[in-house]
Design a protein around this motif. Sequence first.
Motif, PDB file in Angstrom:
ATOM      1  N   PHE A 130       0.859  -1.189   0.000  1.00  0.00           N
ATOM      2  CA  PHE A 130       0.000   0.000   0.000  1.00  0.00           C
ATOM      3  C   PHE A 130       0.891   1.233   0.000  1.00  0.00           C
ATOM      4  O   PHE A 130       2.115   1.139   0.167  1.00  0.00           O
ATOM      5  CB  PHE A 130      -0.944  -0.007   1.213  1.00  0.00           C
ATOM      6  N   ALA A 131       0.289   2.372  -0.181  1.00  0.00           N
ATOM      7  CA  ALA A 131       1.031   3.637  -0.209  1.00  0.00           C
ATOM      8  C   ALA A 131       0.582   4.496   0.963  1.00  0.00           C
ATOM      9  O   ALA A 131      -0.619   4.721   1.154  1.00  0.00           O
ATOM     10  CB  ALA A 131       0.787   4.381  -1.524  1.00  0.00           C
ATOM     11  N   ALA A 132       1.555   4.953   1.762  1.00  0.00           N
ATOM     12  CA  ALA A 132       1.223   5.756   2.939  1.00  0.00           C
ATOM     13  C   ALA A 132       2.470   6.471   3.410  1.00  0.00           C
ATOM     14  O   ALA A 132       3.578   6.264   2.895  1.00  0.00           O
ATOM     15  CB  ALA A 132       0.651   4.870   4.046  1.00  0.00           C
ATOM     16  N   ASP A 133       2.296   7.322   4.401  1.00  0.00           N
ATOM     17  CA  ASP A 133       3.417   7.991   5.046  1.00  0.00           C
ATOM     18  C   ASP A 133       4.052   7.010   6.014  1.00  0.00           C
ATOM     19  O   ASP A 133       3.453   6.617   7.017  1.00  0.00           O
ATOM     20  CB  ASP A 133       2.913   9.242   5.785  1.00  0.00           C
ATOM     21  N   ALA A 134       5.282   6.588   5.741  1.00  0.00           N
ATOM     22  CA  ALA A 134       5.914   5.507   6.509  1.00  0.00           C
ATOM     23  C   ALA A 134       6.031   5.860   7.985  1.00  0.00           C
ATOM     24  O   ALA A 134       5.760   5.026   8.864  1.00  0.00           O
ATOM     25  CB  ALA A 134       7.296   5.199   5.918  1.00  0.00           C
ATOM     26  N   GLY A 135       6.439   7.095   8.302  1.00  0.00           N
ATOM     27  CA  GLY A 135       6.609   7.477   9.699  1.00  0.00           C
ATOM     28  C   GLY A 135       5.314   7.403  10.478  1.00  0.00           C
ATOM     29  O   GLY A 135       5.282   6.940  11.624  1.00  0.00           O
ATOM     30  N   LEU A 136       4.211   7.860   9.843  1.00  0.00           N
ATOM     31  CA  LEU A 136       2.930   7.833  10.545  1.00  0.00           C
ATOM     32  C   LEU A 136       2.400   6.411  10.679  1.00  0.00           C
ATOM     33  O   LEU A 136       1.763   6.066  11.686  1.00  0.00           O
ATOM     34  CB  LEU A 136       1.923   8.706   9.807  1.00  0.00           C
ATOM     35  N   VAL A 137       2.601   5.582   9.663  1.00  0.00           N
ATOM     36  CA  VAL A 137       2.177   4.183   9.769  1.00  0.00           C
ATOM     37  C   VAL A 137       2.894   3.503  10.939  1.00  0.00           C
ATOM     38  O   VAL A 137       2.276   2.793  11.747  1.00  0.00           O
ATOM     39  CB  VAL A 137       2.447   3.439   8.448  1.00  0.00           C
ATOM     40  N   ARG A 138       4.194   3.720  11.063  1.00  0.00           N
ATOM     41  CA  ARG A 138       4.957   3.095  12.156  1.00  0.00           C
ATOM     42  C   ARG A 138       4.509   3.638  13.501  1.00  0.00           C
ATOM     43  O   ARG A 138       4.468   2.902  14.499  1.00  0.00           O
ATOM     44  CB  ARG A 138       6.447   3.341  11.938  1.00  0.00           C
ATOM     45  N   ARG A 139       4.156   4.918  13.558  1.00  0.00           N
ATOM     46  CA  ARG A 139       3.686   5.483  14.819  1.00  0.00           C
ATOM     47  C   ARG A 139       2.361   4.857  15.230  1.00  0.00           C
ATOM     48  O   ARG A 139       2.154   4.527  16.411  1.00  0.00           O
ATOM     49  CB  ARG A 139       3.536   6.998  14.684  1.00  0.00           C
ATOM     50  N   ALA A 140       1.442   4.694  14.277  1.00  0.00           N
ATOM     51  CA  ALA A 140       0.152   4.082  14.593  1.00  0.00           C
ATOM     52  C   ALA A 140       0.340   2.636  15.050  1.00  0.00           C
ATOM     53  O   ALA A 140      -0.249   2.195  16.052  1.00  0.00           O
ATOM     54  CB  ALA A 140      -0.763   4.156  13.378  1.00  0.00           C
ATOM     55  N   LEU A 141       1.154   1.877  14.314  1.00  0.00           N
ATOM     56  CA  LEU A 141       1.404   0.486  14.707  1.00  0.00           C
ATOM     57  C   LEU A 141       2.089   0.409  16.059  1.00  0.00           C
ATOM     58  O   LEU A 141       1.776  -0.467  16.883  1.00  0.00           O
ATOM     59  CB  LEU A 141       2.256  -0.202  13.645  1.00  0.00           C
ATOM     60  N   ALA A 142       3.019   1.323  16.318  1.00  0.00           N
ATOM     61  CA  ALA A 142       3.717   1.309  17.597  1.00  0.00           C
ATOM     62  C   ALA A 142       2.748   1.542  18.750  1.00  0.00           C
ATOM     63  O   ALA A 142       2.853   0.895  19.802  1.00  0.00           O
ATOM     64  CB  ALA A 142       4.803   2.386  17.600  1.00  0.00           C
ATOM     65  N   ASN A 143       1.780   2.453  18.572  1.00  0.00           N
ATOM     66  CA  ASN A 143       0.799   2.675  19.635  1.00  0.00           C
ATOM     67  C   ASN A 143      -0.032   1.420  19.890  1.00  0.00           C
ATOM     68  O   ASN A 143      -0.316   1.069  21.041  1.00  0.00           O
ATOM     69  CB  ASN A 143      -0.123   3.843  19.254  1.00  0.00           C
ATOM     70  N   LEU A 144      -0.434   0.724  18.824  1.00  0.00           N
ATOM     71  CA  LEU A 144      -1.245  -0.480  18.990  1.00  0.00           C
ATOM     72  C   LEU A 144      -0.434  -1.608  19.632  1.00  0.00           C
ATOM     73  O   LEU A 144      -0.928  -2.309  20.537  1.00  0.00           O
ATOM     74  CB  LEU A 144      -1.796  -0.930  17.635  1.00  0.00           C
ATOM     75  N   VAL A 145       0.801  -1.813  19.160  1.00  0.00           N
ATOM     76  CA  VAL A 145       1.624  -2.890  19.721  1.00  0.00           C
ATOM     77  C   VAL A 145       1.971  -2.590  21.176  1.00  0.00           C
ATOM     78  O   VAL A 145       1.988  -3.486  22.034  1.00  0.00           O
ATOM     79  CB  VAL A 145       2.896  -3.073  18.874  1.00  0.00           C
ATOM     80  N   SER A 146       2.244  -1.326  21.507  1.00  0.00           N
ATOM     81  CA  SER A 146       2.539  -0.946  22.894  1.00  0.00           C
ATOM     82  C   SER A 146       1.360  -1.277  23.798  1.00  0.00           C
ATOM     83  O   SER A 146       1.542  -1.843  24.882  1.00  0.00           O
ATOM     84  CB  SER A 146       2.849   0.558  22.954  1.00  0.00           C
ATOM     85  N   ASN A 147       0.122  -0.926  23.345  1.00  0.00           N
ATOM     86  CA  ASN A 147      -1.055  -1.275  24.148  1.00  0.00           C
ATOM     87  C   ASN A 147      -1.204  -2.787  24.284  1.00  0.00           C
ATOM     88  O   ASN A 147      -1.544  -3.306  25.350  1.00  0.00           O
ATOM     89  CB  ASN A 147      -2.315  -0.698  23.500  1.00  0.00           C
ATOM     90  N   ALA A 148      -0.978  -3.506  23.167  1.00  0.00           N
ATOM     91  CA  ALA A 148      -1.139  -4.961  23.200  1.00  0.00           C
ATOM     92  C   ALA A 148      -0.142  -5.600  24.163  1.00  0.00           C
ATOM     93  O   ALA A 148      -0.498  -6.513  24.929  1.00  0.00           O
ATOM     94  CB  ALA A 148      -0.963  -5.532  21.794  1.00  0.00           C
ATOM     95  N   VAL A 149       1.096  -5.147  24.146  1.00  0.00           N
ATOM     96  CA  VAL A 149       2.120  -5.717  25.034  1.00  0.00           C
ATOM     97  C   VAL A 149       1.784  -5.411  26.489  1.00  0.00           C
ATOM     98  O   VAL A 149       1.969  -6.257  27.375  1.00  0.00           O
ATOM     99  CB  VAL A 149       3.502  -5.168  24.650  1.00  0.00           C
ATOM    100  N   ARG A 150       1.275  -4.192  26.780  1.00  0.00           N
ATOM    101  CA  ARG A 150       0.961  -3.838  28.160  1.00  0.00           C
ATOM    102  C   ARG A 150      -0.211  -4.650  28.710  1.00  0.00           C
ATOM    103  O   ARG A 150      -0.246  -4.988  29.898  1.00  0.00           O
ATOM    104  CB  ARG A 150       0.625  -2.354  28.256  1.00  0.00           C
TER     105      ARG A 150
END
Length: 477
Positions: free
Chosen positions: A350-370
């Motif tokens: 897909f096409a997207a802003d890489a930095g923002l995609v990683r930030r969104a995924l990081a927030n979700l993974v951080s919540n999942a790990v916690r």
Amino acid sequence: MKASFRQSLALRVTLAFVLIVAVSAAGLGVYLYRAFMTEIVRRDDLQLLGKLRQVQIVLGRPGAAELLAAQPDFFRDTMRGQENSLVRIVTADGTVLADINPAGERYPVPAAAGTAPGAGAIAGWTTRGGIPGRVVAGSARLGATPVTVVVARAYGERTAMFARYRGRILGACAVAALAAALLAALMLRRGLRPLRKVAEHAALVKPGTLAQRLDIADAPSELRPLIDAFNAMLGRLQEGYARLSGFSADLAHEFRTPVTNMIGQSQVALGQGRSREEYETLLASNIEELERLARMIESMLFLARAGQDEVVLARQPLAARDELARVADFFEGMAEERGLRLQCSGEGHFAADAGLVRRALANLVSNAVRHADAGTTVVLHAESGVGTVALSVQNKGAPIPRAHLGHLFERFYRVDSARSDGAGSTGLGLSIVSAIMNLHGGKATVISDGPETCFTLVFPANDALLSGAPGAILPGG
């Protein structure tokens, strides 16, 4: 005056209405005037031909020569209403037998058009005083002698009548324009009453009156779209104000907690002498609270920028599996500390802003790990659909009550204290995820079924976006 004309709708409509009425009345007046003038001229021409015919008949009677010699004016008075006609009788050799012309007017003598000339044989002329006239000539016999009869007439009274008629038409146009102005003013005053009500209602709009709406039942059909739009705007303002009020209260509460902690700890520390180690502990605690405030402020700034419609992302083609793996590597250490495994699967582009995609995924993974139960696996999965690519983060742990699912992406919303880490969470992570998805034209969803909770990011993945055309880079990515 020019500025007033541009600003006043009523004045412009009134003037336009008056102009339309005036032009219409003038056009009708011109048409009626021309029709009237044409009819009068036709009638006068018929009378002129009748006069000629009367003279021809009289000349053909016995004793006409003696009558002509004794009473030439008789030929002028042969027809009622034509007493002021000019009559000339000329023989074939040019001898003038009679010339009834008291004022001595000079008029053209057309060629004789036979014994029964038509309207086409009539010629026009003008007197010395500028009065229009008409003249016609025809053949006749005076006994055995052929003669030419010329009949002319000046129409001074007709010209005066036409002038009076024109004046009446102009007066009627002026009266019609004035009446139109008055009627238009009254009509507009009444017709614009609903607009004045909208303006009066708009003037009363304030935070406490946003719940009031304009009544559309009695409004004209032309104004109903405006009233609908106005009521919809009030609804959006009411919703936005409520959200802003709630957000302000939440923001004040979130800022108050770390500030209160720092003030309380500092006051206790300053109450009596402390060792170096105790002061270092206090400073470390204050720095931790300040870092939390800094994260919160940075998140709020990002959300404010993301709310701007003119933001353009730096889109580039991305491989979904690579992005998931990149984020998983970053959280690998945190996951091991909690006894968790991170698993990546699936494919997609897909096409997207890489930095923002990683930030969104990081927030979700951080919540999942916690929030995942120890010994479980956090699954990061990519799946391609029709024109979309979905990135999901799934963990096993305490379920999220159904009543809270619709509010998770709101700012500062927390399900309960058990799912909130006061030191590591600002309550804005999922709001940032939602804002990032809105910027990309995608959406963020959540499903919590039993012990499994799954957050999904759905990105558009069409060929136009995958062409890799870059845009402006959004700060804060």
